[in-house]
Design a protein around this motif. Structure first.
Motif, PDB file in Angstrom:
ATOM      1  N   PHE B  84       0.813  -1.202   0.000  1.00 28.29           N
ATOM      2  CA  PHE B  84       0.000   0.000   0.000  1.00 28.29           C
ATOM      3  C   PHE B  84       0.847   1.252   0.000  1.00 28.29           C
ATOM      4  O   PHE B  84       1.999   1.235   0.404  1.00 28.29           O
ATOM      5  CB  PHE B  84      -0.905   0.023   1.229  1.00 28.29           C
ATOM      6  CG  PHE B  84      -1.579  -1.291   1.459  1.00 28.29           C
ATOM      7  CD1 PHE B  84      -2.638  -1.678   0.672  1.00 28.29           C
ATOM      8  CD2 PHE B  84      -1.118  -2.140   2.451  1.00 28.29           C
ATOM      9  CE1 PHE B  84      -3.247  -2.894   0.879  1.00 28.29           C
ATOM     10  CE2 PHE B  84      -1.732  -3.359   2.668  1.00 28.29           C
ATOM     11  CZ  PHE B  84      -2.806  -3.740   1.873  1.00 28.29           C
ATOM     12  N   ALA B 159     -11.850   6.873  14.440  1.00 27.52           N
ATOM     13  CA  ALA B 159     -11.931   5.799  13.455  1.00 27.52           C
ATOM     14  C   ALA B 159     -12.312   4.490  14.122  1.00 27.52           C
ATOM     15  O   ALA B 159     -12.927   3.614  13.516  1.00 27.52           O
ATOM     16  CB  ALA B 159     -10.612   5.651  12.712  1.00 27.52           C
ATOM     17  N   LEU B 160     -11.945   4.348  15.382  1.00 28.98           N
ATOM     18  CA  LEU B 160     -12.337   3.153  16.127  1.00 28.98           C
ATOM     19  C   LEU B 160     -13.782   3.235  16.575  1.00 28.98           C
ATOM     20  O   LEU B 160     -14.353   2.240  17.018  1.00 28.98           O
ATOM     21  CB  LEU B 160     -11.436   2.976  17.348  1.00 28.98           C
ATOM     22  CG  LEU B 160     -10.039   2.450  17.067  1.00 28.98           C
ATOM     23  CD1 LEU B 160      -9.204   2.481  18.333  1.00 28.98           C
ATOM     24  CD2 LEU B 160     -10.114   1.036  16.516  1.00 28.98           C
ATOM     25  N   VAL B 209     -12.863  10.153   8.776  1.00 32.25           N
ATOM     26  CA  VAL B 209     -12.385   8.774   8.723  1.00 32.25           C
ATOM     27  C   VAL B 209     -12.316   8.314   7.270  1.00 32.25           C
ATOM     28  O   VAL B 209     -11.337   7.687   6.842  1.00 32.25           O
ATOM     29  CB  VAL B 209     -13.318   7.843   9.530  1.00 32.25           C
ATOM     30  CG1 VAL B 209     -12.889   6.396   9.358  1.00 32.25           C
ATOM     31  CG2 VAL B 209     -13.307   8.233  10.987  1.00 32.25           C
ATOM     32  N   CYS B 210     -13.337   8.667   6.516  1.00 32.09           N
ATOM     33  CA  CYS B 210     -13.381   8.292   5.105  1.00 32.09           C
ATOM     34  C   CYS B 210     -12.178   8.852   4.358  1.00 32.09           C
ATOM     35  O   CYS B 210     -11.448   8.109   3.694  1.00 32.09           O
ATOM     36  CB  CYS B 210     -14.685   8.791   4.494  1.00 32.09           C
ATOM     37  SG  CYS B 210     -14.842   8.529   2.734  1.00 32.09           S
ATOM     38  N   THR B 213      -8.745   7.443   5.496  1.00 32.80           N
ATOM     39  CA  THR B 213      -8.508   6.102   4.969  1.00 32.80           C
ATOM     40  C   THR B 213      -8.102   6.180   3.510  1.00 32.80           C
ATOM     41  O   THR B 213      -7.165   5.521   3.073  1.00 32.80           O
ATOM     42  CB  THR B 213      -9.783   5.258   5.101  1.00 32.80           C
ATOM     43  OG1 THR B 213     -10.209   5.278   6.461  1.00 32.80           O
ATOM     44  CG2 THR B 213      -9.522   3.829   4.666  1.00 32.80           C
ATOM     45  N   ARG B 214      -8.818   7.025   2.780  1.00 31.57           N
ATOM     46  CA  ARG B 214      -8.526   7.136   1.357  1.00 31.57           C
ATOM     47  C   ARG B 214      -7.119   7.644   1.118  1.00 31.57           C
ATOM     48  O   ARG B 214      -6.449   7.230   0.179  1.00 31.57           O
ATOM     49  CB  ARG B 214      -9.552   8.089   0.739  1.00 31.57           C
ATOM     50  CG  ARG B 214      -9.598   8.063  -0.733  1.00 31.57           C
ATOM     51  CD  ARG B 214     -10.785   8.826  -1.247  1.00 31.57           C
ATOM     52  NE  ARG B 214     -12.060   8.162  -0.936  1.00 31.57           N
ATOM     53  CZ  ARG B 214     -13.237   8.648  -1.259  1.00 31.57           C
ATOM     54  NH1 ARG B 214     -13.319   9.803  -1.876  1.00 31.57           N
ATOM     55  NH2 ARG B 214     -14.333   7.993  -0.958  1.00 31.57           N
ATOM     56  N   GLN B 220      -6.466  -0.513   8.525  1.00 29.53           N
ATOM     57  CA  GLN B 220      -7.007  -1.462   9.484  1.00 29.53           C
ATOM     58  C   GLN B 220      -5.977  -1.972  10.485  1.00 29.53           C
ATOM     59  O   GLN B 220      -6.234  -1.992  11.678  1.00 29.53           O
ATOM     60  CB  GLN B 220      -7.616  -2.651   8.751  1.00 29.53           C
ATOM     61  CG  GLN B 220      -9.085  -2.520   8.475  1.00 29.53           C
ATOM     62  CD  GLN B 220      -9.893  -1.950   9.609  1.00 29.53           C
ATOM     63  OE1 GLN B 220     -10.348  -0.831   9.530  1.00 29.53           O
ATOM     64  NE2 GLN B 220     -10.054  -2.701  10.684  1.00 29.53           N
ATOM     65  N   LEU B 223      -5.104   0.494  13.025  1.00 28.41           N
ATOM     66  CA  LEU B 223      -6.200   0.726  13.953  1.00 28.41           C
ATOM     67  C   LEU B 223      -6.278  -0.370  14.995  1.00 28.41           C
ATOM     68  O   LEU B 223      -6.577  -0.116  16.160  1.00 28.41           O
ATOM     69  CB  LEU B 223      -7.518   0.826  13.196  1.00 28.41           C
ATOM     70  CG  LEU B 223      -7.767   2.152  12.499  1.00 28.41           C
ATOM     71  CD1 LEU B 223      -9.150   2.162  11.864  1.00 28.41           C
ATOM     72  CD2 LEU B 223      -7.637   3.298  13.481  1.00 28.41           C
ATOM     73  N   GLU B 224      -6.008  -1.593  14.558  1.00 31.76           N
ATOM     74  CA  GLU B 224      -6.064  -2.679  15.522  1.00 31.76           C
ATOM     75  C   GLU B 224      -4.978  -2.521  16.582  1.00 31.76           C
ATOM     76  O   GLU B 224      -5.201  -2.833  17.755  1.00 31.76           O
ATOM     77  CB  GLU B 224      -5.962  -4.025  14.794  1.00 31.76           C
ATOM     78  CG  GLU B 224      -7.314  -4.445  14.226  1.00 31.76           C
ATOM     79  CD  GLU B 224      -7.204  -5.490  13.144  1.00 31.76           C
ATOM     80  OE1 GLU B 224      -6.232  -6.264  13.165  1.00 31.76           O
ATOM     81  OE2 GLU B 224      -8.094  -5.534  12.267  1.00 31.76           O
ATOM     82  N   GLU B 227      -6.312   0.001  18.903  1.00 37.40           N
ATOM     83  CA  GLU B 227      -7.406  -0.522  19.704  1.00 37.40           C
ATOM     84  C   GLU B 227      -6.873  -1.299  20.906  1.00 37.40           C
ATOM     85  O   GLU B 227      -7.302  -1.071  22.031  1.00 37.40           O
ATOM     86  CB  GLU B 227      -8.303  -1.426  18.859  1.00 37.40           C
ATOM     87  CG  GLU B 227      -9.455  -1.990  19.644  1.00 37.40           C
ATOM     88  CD  GLU B 227     -10.630  -2.330  18.744  1.00 37.40           C
ATOM     89  OE1 GLU B 227     -10.402  -2.693  17.582  1.00 37.40           O
ATOM     90  OE2 GLU B 227     -11.771  -2.209  19.218  1.00 37.40           O
TER      91      GLU B 227
END
Lengths: 240, 240
Positions: B84, B159-160, B209-210, B213-214, B220, B223-224, B227
């Motif tokens: 990415f 975002a979470l 958030v949109c 992310t873009r 993801q 974010l995990e 979290e």
DNA sequence: ATGGCAATTGGGGTTTACCCTGGGGAATTG
DNA sequence: CAATTCCCCAGGGTAAACCCCAATTGCCAT
């Protein structure tokens, strides 16, 4: 008996071609194309027994290509080759494939053996889905977790960042209807409400986007499709 | 002169090894490992001139491996190999690499020529970044768009799906402070406010958030990480 | 027909998110 | 030493998001 491979990555195409030609001697003819439109054209011309389709491709997505091909040649075995375990795609594929059609869904990190196994299965009329996708398929059929089209639509809208009012305007609904859809969406995603537990740490709206993304219900490229769909009627255009 | 390749995908490792050994005859020794920890260990033992690191790897991420390696052996040339174009990773890498260090950032869909070019560049002390990442690097240095650590933290929280109140609790802040962070975040992301244009179709929270992310500001797996970091102190645990 | 189910809509409420203005402390920079 | 920038915090206000209850419509099945 010919096989068609559609993938925009040359490296993956070569890998797959080599793999198939060495393990499936009964298929001497393997044709490669690099985008979705070419996949449709070649499939209709060559009438292959088996088609490998990457999902993310230029011109036409692999899903749309599969739809076109299966519409004309329902006998074709289709194997989707995806980077992601996204539930969206499985949902879409589910609607496209004919009832008794053979299809496969393999992730790109699959082992060589798995790919050959999938190819053999589909060639003999069976289906093959990557382990790890089975869970997703399960969910698409469970009443309590399977989203309706309306809920899915609402999900896409809030993921794009639209307000209730804006969603209502675009979908020709009342704000109340939008909220109703969102409410059932939240409950299906298992997001706790504000009243229960009263120590609710979550903004349901954002939380549902988070969980939906994590489960592969939505992803960026799908959202971009939705965005252009939702904005094409509004001539005014939106900031950003 | 040895080269180390760290990638959990066997297919990619083989491709890369073949490519390098045929185009860089001056490096006869190419070692492969399959996770981040092994990458660190091997690098410290073999002291290679050049290390290829996949970002998404078991045990340790490629970024963390790079940090460890560069701390011990700042002379090492590091080339990140990512799926990415995520800005997060470029941001992190930027902080890790020593001022005069040589590093590379190539996307996995790069052509063979590009990879060889990157390897040659880094071996001779230059940097090489994939075209398309340059834009991201630009943004990490632009004052108006570059997020501060505080804003980034707030972004990860919304975002979470956390509420203002929950964020304040976790970061030991006032709700007002959280809102202040969010406000500057929104403006840096260029999201229109409710007052201006008064036909604002966006929920800023979700919209940010949109867009983030873009743009690859968040993803993801990052974010995990956040979290687990944010929940480990709360023994009660959260639904979902 | 009758009952059950899903979707939409309404009224009338609470809470949360966002807006504006402004001040103070800490660290950086010239 | 200023000057700037970033970050935290405050009060007071508006609008959006979410809550419960209830009525309507249409569909489907027994």
């Amino acid at each position: 008996m010919t096989i068609l491979i559609a993938d925009d990555e040359e490296r993956d195409r070569k890998w797959l071609k080599e793999l198939l030609s060495s393990h499936l001697p009964e298929c001497p003819s393997i044709v490669e194309v690099a985008d979705g439109q070419a996949a449709i054209d070649s499939a209709l011309k060559l009438r292959p027994k088996l088609v490998f389709l990457d999902i993310k491709m230029p011109k036409q997505s692999g899903i749309k290509a599969a739809e076109q091909i299966l519409q004309q040649l329902p006998e074709t075995g289709v194997i989707m080759l995806s980077n992601f375990a996204d539930e969206v795609y499985v949902r879409q594929l589910w609607r496209i494939v004919p009832a008794n059609g053979a299809f496969g869904y393999v992730l790109k990190n699959a082992s060589n053996e798995q790919v050959v196994e999938a190819a053999r299965a589909v060639l003999s009329g069976d289906c093959w889905v990557h382990p790890g996708i089975a869970r997703v398929i399960q969910r698409t059929q469970n009443r309590a977790t399977n989203l309706t089209a309306a809920e899915y639509e609402a999900l896409a809208c809030i993921a794009l960042g639209l307000t209730d009012h804006a969603i209502a305007k675009r979908l020709y609904l009342t704000e109340k209807a939008v909220q109703s859809r969102l409410k059932s969406l939240y409950s299906k995603l298992g997001i706790p409400g504000r009243t229960e537990a009263h120590d609710t740490d979550f903004n349901q709206r954002c939380r549902s986007v988070c969980l939906a993304t994590r489960r592969g219900l939505i992803n960026q490229s799908e959202l971009e499709d939705w965005e252009s769909k939702l904005l094409e009627t509004k001539s005014g255009g939106l900031a950003q």
